[in-house]
Design a protein around this motif. Structure first.
Motif, PDB file in Angstrom:
ATOM      1  N   HIS A  21      56.604  52.581  71.242  1.00  0.00           N
ATOM      2  CA  HIS A  21      57.030  53.311  70.045  1.00  0.00           C
ATOM      3  C   HIS A  21      56.091  53.021  68.883  1.00  0.00           C
ATOM      4  N   TYR A  22      55.756  51.756  68.672  1.00  0.00           N
ATOM      5  CA  TYR A  22      54.847  51.369  67.588  1.00  0.00           C
ATOM      6  C   TYR A  22      53.490  52.059  67.736  1.00  0.00           C
ATOM      7  N   ASP A  23      52.923  51.987  68.937  1.00  0.00           N
ATOM      8  CA  ASP A  23      51.585  52.536  69.159  1.00  0.00           C
ATOM      9  C   ASP A  23      51.548  54.047  68.942  1.00  0.00           C
ATOM     10  N   ARG A  24      52.543  54.747  69.471  1.00  0.00           N
ATOM     11  CA  ARG A  24      52.558  56.203  69.329  1.00  0.00           C
ATOM     12  C   ARG A  24      52.833  56.612  67.891  1.00  0.00           C
ATOM     13  N   ALA A  25      53.757  55.889  67.229  1.00  0.00           N
ATOM     14  CA  ALA A  25      54.045  56.190  65.826  1.00  0.00           C
ATOM     15  C   ALA A  25      52.830  55.923  64.953  1.00  0.00           C
ATOM     16  N   PHE A  26      52.067  54.890  65.277  1.00  0.00           N
ATOM     17  CA  PHE A  26      50.833  54.604  64.537  1.00  0.00           C
ATOM     18  C   PHE A  26      49.855  55.760  64.651  1.00  0.00           C
ATOM     19  N   MET A  27      49.624  56.227  65.874  1.00  0.00           N
ATOM     20  CA  MET A  27      48.663  57.311  66.056  1.00  0.00           C
ATOM     21  C   MET A  27      49.144  58.600  65.397  1.00  0.00           C
ATOM     22  N   LEU A  28      50.436  58.842  65.420  1.00  0.00           N
ATOM     23  CA  LEU A  28      50.981  60.043  64.782  1.00  0.00           C
ATOM     24  C   LEU A  28      50.800  59.970  63.273  1.00  0.00           C
ATOM     25  N   ALA A  29      51.047  58.796  62.678  1.00  0.00           N
ATOM     26  CA  ALA A  29      50.869  58.633  61.233  1.00  0.00           C
ATOM     27  C   ALA A  29      49.397  58.696  60.850  1.00  0.00           C
ATOM     28  N   ALA A  30      48.523  58.124  61.694  1.00  0.00           N
ATOM     29  CA  ALA A  30      47.094  58.190  61.423  1.00  0.00           C
ATOM     30  C   ALA A  30      46.593  59.628  61.489  1.00  0.00           C
ATOM     31  N   ASP A  31      47.129  60.383  62.422  1.00  0.00           N
ATOM     32  CA  ASP A  31      46.769  61.804  62.515  1.00  0.00           C
ATOM     33  C   ASP A  31      47.207  62.569  61.270  1.00  0.00           C
ATOM     34  N   ALA A  32      48.394  62.251  60.748  1.00  0.00           N
ATOM     35  CA  ALA A  32      48.881  62.934  59.547  1.00  0.00           C
ATOM     36  C   ALA A  32      47.952  62.683  58.360  1.00  0.00           C
ATOM     37  N   ARG A  33      47.354  61.511  58.292  1.00  0.00           N
ATOM     38  CA  ARG A  33      46.437  61.174  57.198  1.00  0.00           C
ATOM     39  C   ARG A  33      45.041  61.723  57.430  1.00  0.00           C
ATOM     40  N   CYS A  34      44.595  61.634  58.679  1.00  0.00           N
ATOM     41  CA  CYS A  34      43.175  61.837  58.951  1.00  0.00           C
ATOM     42  C   CYS A  34      42.852  63.096  59.748  1.00  0.00           C
ATOM     43  N   GLY A  35      43.861  63.836  60.188  1.00  0.00           N
ATOM     44  CA  GLY A  35      43.608  65.057  60.953  1.00  0.00           C
ATOM     45  C   GLY A  35      42.857  64.785  62.234  1.00  0.00           C
ATOM     46  N   LEU A  36      43.362  63.879  63.060  1.00  0.00           N
ATOM     47  CA  LEU A  36      42.646  63.444  64.259  1.00  0.00           C
ATOM     48  C   LEU A  36      42.751  64.419  65.422  1.00  0.00           C
ATOM     49  N   PHE A  37      43.851  65.174  65.490  1.00  0.00           N
ATOM     50  CA  PHE A  37      44.134  65.954  66.691  1.00  0.00           C
ATOM     51  C   PHE A  37      44.365  67.425  66.389  1.00  0.00           C
ATOM     52  N   ALA A  38      44.087  68.254  67.385  1.00  0.00           N
ATOM     53  CA  ALA A  38      44.421  69.675  67.307  1.00  0.00           C
ATOM     54  C   ALA A  38      45.937  69.823  67.453  1.00  0.00           C
ATOM     55  N   PRO A  39      46.500  70.961  66.983  1.00  0.00           N
ATOM     56  CA  PRO A  39      47.962  71.134  67.020  1.00  0.00           C
ATOM     57  C   PRO A  39      48.616  70.882  68.378  1.00  0.00           C
ATOM     58  N   PRO A  40      48.048  71.339  69.517  1.00  0.00           N
ATOM     59  CA  PRO A  40      48.727  71.069  70.785  1.00  0.00           C
ATOM     60  C   PRO A  40      48.838  69.574  71.104  1.00  0.00           C
ATOM     61  N   VAL A  41      47.770  68.818  70.844  1.00  0.00           N
ATOM     62  CA  VAL A  41      47.814  67.380  71.087  1.00  0.00           C
ATOM     63  C   VAL A  41      48.786  66.716  70.126  1.00  0.00           C
ATOM     64  N   ARG A  42      48.814  67.196  68.893  1.00  0.00           N
ATOM     65  CA  ARG A  42      49.755  66.652  67.907  1.00  0.00           C
ATOM     66  C   ARG A  42      51.204  66.867  68.373  1.00  0.00           C
ATOM     67  N   ALA A  43      51.487  68.047  68.917  1.00  0.00           N
ATOM     68  CA  ALA A  43      52.839  68.319  69.412  1.00  0.00           C
ATOM     69  C   ALA A  43      53.185  67.410  70.587  1.00  0.00           C
ATOM     70  N   ALA A  44      52.227  67.204  71.500  1.00  0.00           N
ATOM     71  CA  ALA A  44      52.466  66.324  72.640  1.00  0.00           C
ATOM     72  C   ALA A  44      52.680  64.890  72.178  1.00  0.00           C
ATOM     73  N   LEU A  45      51.899  64.438  71.211  1.00  0.00           N
ATOM     74  CA  LEU A  45      52.050  63.082  70.689  1.00  0.00           C
ATOM     75  C   LEU A  45      53.389  62.924  69.970  1.00  0.00           C
ATOM     76  N   THR A  46      53.818  63.953  69.260  1.00  0.00           N
ATOM     77  CA  THR A  46      55.140  63.911  68.612  1.00  0.00           C
ATOM     78  C   THR A  46      56.234  63.752  69.651  1.00  0.00           C
ATOM     79  N   SER A  47      56.146  64.530  70.731  1.00  0.00           N
ATOM     80  CA  SER A  47      57.126  64.424  71.802  1.00  0.00           C
ATOM     81  C   SER A  47      57.128  63.023  72.406  1.00  0.00           C
ATOM     82  N   ALA A  48      55.936  62.474  72.661  1.00  0.00           N
ATOM     83  CA  ALA A  48      55.833  61.151  73.262  1.00  0.00           C
ATOM     84  C   ALA A  48      56.371  60.071  72.326  1.00  0.00           C
ATOM     85  N   THR A  49      56.167  60.242  71.020  1.00  0.00           N
ATOM     86  CA  THR A  49      56.670  59.262  70.056  1.00  0.00           C
ATOM     87  C   THR A  49      58.189  59.268  70.020  1.00  0.00           C
TER      88      THR A  49
END
Length: 285
Positions: free
Chosen positions: A34-62
């Motif tokens: 949970h920590y690791d996935r939430a970290f990457m999701l929050a980092a993406d929100a700040r830094c725009g790391l992922f395209a929308p489909p990957v962002r949706a998959a990461l949200t689901s995984a979190t």
């Protein structure tokens, strides 16, 4: 769990491995995921790391990892603290941090497999949500959980081509109900999750009901084997959102009211509905 640990000196990398593998039942491992996935999701929100489909998959995984942490014995407060610490760490990590960029690239690769998945199961304590992203001409379930009332099959979820939540029922040896409602804990009356050794409906004084807006004959394809017909009852998008906002360990019920005032109830588990909903946003394949 990591609540008593000092912040790690290196950036989370377990998200790369945990992204596409089954979550461990061990409480510490679930909290770590949970920590690791939430970290990457929050980092993406700040830094725009992922395209929308990957962002949706990461949200689901979190969300799925949060559910696993709760089912592993964590309280809602502990799960919220896990996410808070992950967001705080992400807020202090520069977007151009070399290790962040490296981990983001690996997460991108790990979730590439998710984007092509047609079907996925989101198991809970005693039931599961099934997702099917294949596009159909005829009515089929996109999202579903199956229950029973007596000997009658009841399915709740989303149907291709329809909005909101659908309940399909095929009654055996009963008159048809005159109305249907979804019963769940009312956060306005009782803000804390109602948790037992298994998913149990909150006491009557702490419940609220959402009534179906319409009913119609159900396509036989909506029932296993397609041998019987039945009815579908339509509920709003708000009903979906309210269920998804509950604790994954909670129960809800679909109740059918008959002309004589009798009620037939089918029990369901909230489970990882929020994670399944996020997975659906990946679109059809």
């Amino acid at each position: 769990m990591r609540t008593s640990r000092q912040p790690r000196s290196r950036l989370p990398a377990a998200a790369v491995v945990a992204a596409v593998t089954a979550l461990s039942a061990a409480p510490a491992a679930a909290a770590d995921a949970h920590y690791d996935r939430a970290f990457m999701l929050a980092a993406d929100a700040r830094c725009g790391l992922f395209a929308p489909p990957v962002r949706a998959a990461l949200t689901s995984a979190t969300l799925q990892a949060r559910g696993a942490q709760l089912r592993g014995g964590a309280t809602a407060v502990q799960a919220a603290e896990t996410a808070r610490r992950a967001r705080a760490r992400a807020a202090s990590t520069p977007c151009d941090h070399p290790e962040l960029r490296m981990v983001a690239g690996r997460v991108d690769q790990a979730f590439a497999g998710w984007l092509g998945l047609r079907r996925m199961e989101f198991p809970g304590l005693s039931a599961a949500w099934s997702v099917d992203r294949a596009r159909f001409e005829a009515p089929r379930w996109r999202l579903s959980q199956t229950g029973v009332t007596g000997a009658s099959s009841v399915v709740v979820g989303r149907v291709w081509g329809q909005t909101g939540l659908t309940v399909a029922v095929s009654f055996v040896g009963k008159p048809r109900p005159t109305s249907a409602r979804i019963v769940m804990r009312d956060p306005g009356r009782f803000p804390n999750p109602w948790i037992g050794s298994r998913p149990t409906l909150a006491p009557e004084a702490q419940r609220r009901a959402v009534w179906a807006g319409a009913t119609a004959p159900a396509d036989k394809a909506l029932f296993a084997g397609g041998r019987r017909g039945g009815e579908i009852w339509a509920f709003s998008e708000r009903a979906v959102a309210e269920l998804a906002a509950l604790d994954p360990r909670e129960a809800f019920a679909v109740e059918f009211v008959f002309r004589d005032g009798s009620v037939a109830r089918a029990a369901f588990e909230v489970g990882d509905l929020a994670a399944a909903e996020a997975f659906l946003t990946l679109g059809a394949v």
